[in-house]
Design a protein around this motif. Structure first.
Motif: not given
Length: 132
Positions: A20-22, A113-120
């Motif tokens: 969902v998040m990614l 998990i910090d999904f914003n950081a993972l997306k970057v």
């Protein structure tokens, strides 16, 4: 040839959260997200699909039954060193982080998990691959 992010975690709810998040980021970058409930399930998938990947980034939990993340990391470095592995765990202890990086992980993420950081991070990885 595909760009794939493989997520390995023994908790099905966690895998759903990742999808969902990614999802939007994956679509935007043209990558596919594959999820696996165990390292063994992932290895079976990889052994018959490894030649289809342009880029494969593996996000693996450390604490899993049967085969833990460190064992998977060792297996991947011995058999598929071309793929990046990012370890993830709720363990914030420096010894876990050091062990993961010493064994060849390209990064170590702590849960939650910090999904914003993972997306970057994924955007950087896949943009770089697409322009190489």
């Amino acid at each position: 040839m595909e760009n794939v992010v493989a997520i390995i975690d023994d908790e099905e709810d966690i895998l759903t959260i990742y999808q969902v998040m990614l999802g939007t980021t994956a679509t935007k970058l043209g990558i596919r997200i594959e999820t696996f409930l165990s390292a063994k399930e992932f290895i079976n998938y990889l052994s018959s699909n490894y030649d289809k990947f342009v880029t494969l980034i593996i996000l693996s939990d450390i604490n899993m039954p049967e085969m833990d993340g460190f064992s998977l990391l060792q297996y991947m470095n011995e058999n598929y060193p071309q793929f990046k592995i990012i370890m993830q765990s709720a363990y914030t202890d420096e010894s876990y982080i050091s062990k993961a990086l010493e064994k060849g992980a390209s990064d170590y993420l702590t849960k939650p998990i910090d999904f914003n950081a993972l997306k970057v991070r994924l955007e950087e990885e896949f943009r770089h691959e697409n322009h190489s």
